[in-house]
Design a protein around this motif. Structure first.
Motif, short mmCIF file in Angstrom:
data_model
loop_
_atom_site.label_atom_id
_atom_site.label_comp_id
_atom_site.label_asym_id
_atom_site.label_seq_id
_atom_site.Cartn_x
_atom_site.Cartn_y
_atom_site.Cartn_z
N LEU A 287 0.82 -1.20 0.00
CA LEU A 287 0.00 0.00 0.00
C LEU A 287 0.86 1.26 0.00
CD1 LEU A 287 -2.94 -0.91 2.42
CD2 LEU A 287 -3.17 -0.13 0.06
N ALA A 288 1.94 1.23 0.75
CA ALA A 288 2.81 2.41 0.82
C ALA A 288 3.41 2.74 -0.54
CB ALA A 288 3.91 2.18 1.84
N SER A 289 3.47 1.77 -1.44
CA SER A 289 4.06 1.98 -2.76
C SER A 289 3.02 2.12 -3.86
CB SER A 289 4.98 0.79 -3.10
OG SER A 289 5.96 0.62 -2.11
N ALA A 290 1.74 2.11 -3.48
CA ALA A 290 0.68 2.10 -4.48
C ALA A 290 0.20 3.50 -4.82
CB ALA A 290 -0.50 1.27 -3.97
N TYR A 291 -0.21 3.67 -6.05
CA TYR A 291 -0.84 4.91 -6.51
C TYR A 291 -2.27 4.98 -6.00
CZ TYR A 291 -2.93 8.14 -9.95
OH TYR A 291 -3.61 9.16 -10.57
N ALA A 292 -2.97 3.84 -6.01
CA ALA A 292 -4.36 3.79 -5.55
C ALA A 292 -4.74 2.34 -5.29
CB ALA A 292 -5.31 4.40 -6.59
N LEU A 293 -5.88 2.17 -4.62
CA LEU A 293 -6.47 0.85 -4.41
C LEU A 293 -7.80 0.81 -5.14
CD1 LEU A 293 -6.74 -1.94 -2.83
CD2 LEU A 293 -8.04 -0.62 -1.13
N VAL A 294 -8.04 -0.25 -5.92
CA VAL A 294 -9.35 -0.49 -6.51
C VAL A 294 -9.94 -1.68 -5.77
CG1 VAL A 294 -10.63 -1.15 -8.58
CG2 VAL A 294 -8.71 0.44 -8.75
N ASP A 295 -11.10 -1.46 -5.15
CA ASP A 295 -11.70 -2.45 -4.26
C ASP A 295 -13.11 -2.77 -4.70
OD1 ASP A 295 -11.47 -3.80 -1.44
OD2 ASP A 295 -13.41 -2.80 -1.45
N ASN A 296 -13.59 -3.98 -4.30
CA ASN A 296 -14.94 -4.38 -4.73
C ASN A 296 -15.84 -4.79 -3.57
OD1 ASN A 296 -13.98 -6.90 -3.99
ND2 ASN A 296 -14.13 -7.81 -6.04
N ALA A 297 -15.43 -4.52 -2.33
CA ALA A 297 -16.24 -5.01 -1.21
C ALA A 297 -16.36 -4.07 -0.03
CB ALA A 297 -15.67 -6.35 -0.72
N ALA A 298 -15.64 -2.94 -0.04
CA ALA A 298 -15.70 -1.97 1.06
C ALA A 298 -15.30 -2.60 2.39
CB ALA A 298 -17.10 -1.35 1.17
N GLY A 299 -14.36 -3.50 2.37
CA GLY A 299 -13.96 -4.22 3.57
C GLY A 299 -12.74 -3.64 4.26
N LEU A 300 -12.05 -4.50 5.00
CA LEU A 300 -10.94 -4.05 5.83
C LEU A 300 -9.80 -3.43 5.01
CD1 LEU A 300 -9.57 -3.88 8.62
CD2 LEU A 300 -8.70 -6.20 8.23
N THR A 301 -9.54 -3.96 3.81
CA THR A 301 -8.44 -3.43 3.02
C THR A 301 -8.65 -1.95 2.71
OG1 THR A 301 -8.13 -5.61 2.04
CG2 THR A 301 -7.02 -3.79 0.96
N CYS A 302 -9.92 -1.53 2.54
CA CYS A 302 -10.19 -0.10 2.34
C CYS A 302 -9.75 0.70 3.56
CB CYS A 302 -11.67 0.12 2.07
SG CYS A 302 -12.23 -0.49 0.48
N ARG A 303 -10.06 0.22 4.77
CA ARG A 303 -9.65 0.94 5.98
C ARG A 303 -8.13 1.01 6.08
NH1 ARG A 303 -14.84 -0.90 5.35
NH2 ARG A 303 -16.17 -0.51 7.14
N GLU A 304 -7.47 -0.07 5.68
CA GLU A 304 -6.00 -0.06 5.70
C GLU A 304 -5.45 0.95 4.70
OE1 GLU A 304 -5.62 -4.73 7.16
OE2 GLU A 304 -5.61 -4.24 5.02
N ALA A 305 -6.10 1.06 3.54
CA ALA A 305 -5.69 2.08 2.57
C ALA A 305 -5.94 3.48 3.11
CB ALA A 305 -6.43 1.88 1.25
N PHE A 306 -7.07 3.68 3.80
CA PHE A 306 -7.33 4.98 4.42
C PHE A 306 -6.19 5.35 5.37
CE2 PHE A 306 -12.20 4.04 4.27
CZ PHE A 306 -12.21 4.28 2.91
N ALA A 307 -5.78 4.39 6.18
CA ALA A 307 -4.71 4.65 7.15
C ALA A 307 -3.39 4.97 6.45
CB ALA A 307 -4.53 3.46 8.07
#
Length: 397
Positions: A287-307
């Motif tokens: 995540l620290a190296s990513a331009y963006a996250l594309v997600d399909n479930a609004a789950g925990l990975t989204c919160r981790e990307a927010f952080a």
């Protein structure tokens, strides 16, 4: 001379999770870690293991199979039993799950019960309403979109991801609902992302190291595509769209779905246009190296990307709660929902570093972490952090 007031007693917290995917258990584990750090004894049980006759394992097998092979069937079940106005107010499993939970409560004698899954919330509320649970039940909602099977008026309070969800919960069940910060591991917090707390040392590799490790070229714009721990959803189509754009390198997180990883590995790796990864323990670094996250479930990975300060775009949501969740996150202003292929690329193009759209989106997501931490709202006797959450969210008159 005055003496300081004695610290409130800290007892056992019983966290009731569910091994449906990995998100609920990850939230439970992080919450248990935080509670242990403040002197509480935290015990976690799987509500599926409390069901008799291996019903829990059967539920998990059915849900995983349907999400992978017949998502339309889950969409139908969700509409009929989870969100329809004619749906039952309790799950058919509530009584049997409550019996198992009652046995655990008698054995552990907790100070508070904390469900982090909807069947667990139903079971705890059922026991509490019937006088069979003598301690508070505090439900931690892990979804932005809350369906009715999360809600039971027997529970004492609800901890919600945002104010809109809290208002909806209180309006539905008449119980106090508080906002709380997302429960994610501290290693995801990015310097300057507006998220309190330092990141765990050693988890953030440099962008060049990450690209080399997953076989991408220096300068590739990494867009993580999340398929959850089971590798569900139409992520192949998403990866193909990103790769063909020539502007983004999709890195698909396939979870434990080895068939999906191999298929996408051939599709992306052969063209040198991206990568497909299995289960990863270094998601913070990715995540620290990513331009963006594309997600399909609004789950925990989204919160981790927010952080991590990484913008989230949702696209092609999975059936049922996934679709409602991505819409709820977009309404909260913490993600962008792309409905069509052109919308996906347009949304990503508008997230260039330095553009106001990216800064505004990540700032709204980071603001979620300025509310009270969940652990401060759980234990009886601990004062509520009035500066962050001054009062329960109540329905409008």
């Amino acid at each position: 001379m005055t003496t300081a007031a004695p610290a409130p007693p800290v007892g056992t917290v019983l966290i009731v999770s569910a091994s449906m995917g990995a998100g609920h258990d990850a939230v439970a584990a992080e919450l248990a870690r935080r509670l242990a750090a403040i002197g509480a004894r935290a015990e976690t049980v799987d509500v599926l293991a409390l069901l008799p006759l291996r019903l829990g394992a059967l539920m998990r097998w059915w849900y995983r199979g349907v999400m992978l092979r017949a998502p339309w069937l889950y969409a139908l079940v969700y509409r009929v039993f989870f969100v329809s106005r004619r749906a039952p107010s309790t799950s058919p499993l509530t009584v049997v799950a409550a019996a198992g939970l009652a046995r655990v409560v008698r054995r552990l004698r907790p100070s508070v019960v904390v469900p982090v899954f909807h069947v667990a919330a139903q079971a705890a509320g059922h026991l509490r309403a019937r006088g069979r649970l003598a301690v508070p039940s505090v439900v931690v909602l892990t979804d932005f979109a809350v369906h009715r099977l999360w809600l039971h008026p027997g529970n004492d309070r609800y901890l919600c991801p945002d104010a809109a969800t809290a208002l909806a919960v209180t309006a539905a069940v008449g119980r106090p609902a508080f906002r709380c910060a997302p429960i994610v591991r501290p290693g995801f917090a990015a310097p300057g992302a507006g998220v309190p707390g330092p990141g765990a040392p050693g988890v953030r590799a440099g962008a060049a190291d990450v690209r080399a490790r997953i076989g991408l070229r220096d300068g590739d714009r990494i867009v993580l595509v999340c398929a959850g721990s089971w590798g569900v959803g139409r992520v192949a189509e998403t990866a193909r769209t990103l790769a063909r754009s020539g502007r983004y390198a999709p890195v698909v997180l396939c979870g434990r779905n080895e068939r999906l990883r191999r298929r996408l590995g051939r599709l992306l790796g052969g063209a040198g246009a991206g990568a497909a990864l299995g289960w990863r323990d270094d998601l913070a670094g990715l995540l620290a190296s990513a331009y963006a996250l594309v997600d399909n479930a609004a789950g925990l990975t989204c919160r981790e990307a927010f952080a991590a300060g990484v913008p989230v775009v949702t696209y092609r949501p999975i059936a049922g709660h996934g679709g409602d969740g991505v819409l709820a996150m977009a309404r909260a202003g913490v993600s962008v929902h792309a409905r069509r292929r052109a919308d996906l690329l347009r949304a990503l193009d508008r997230l260039e570093p330095g553009l106001p759209g990216r800064a505004a989106l990540t700032a709204r997501a980071a603001a979620l972490f300025t509310t009270a931490p969940a652990e401060s709202l759980l234990l009886p006797g601990l004062p509520l952090p009035g500066d962050a959450v001054p009062r329960p969210c109540a329905p409008a008159p």
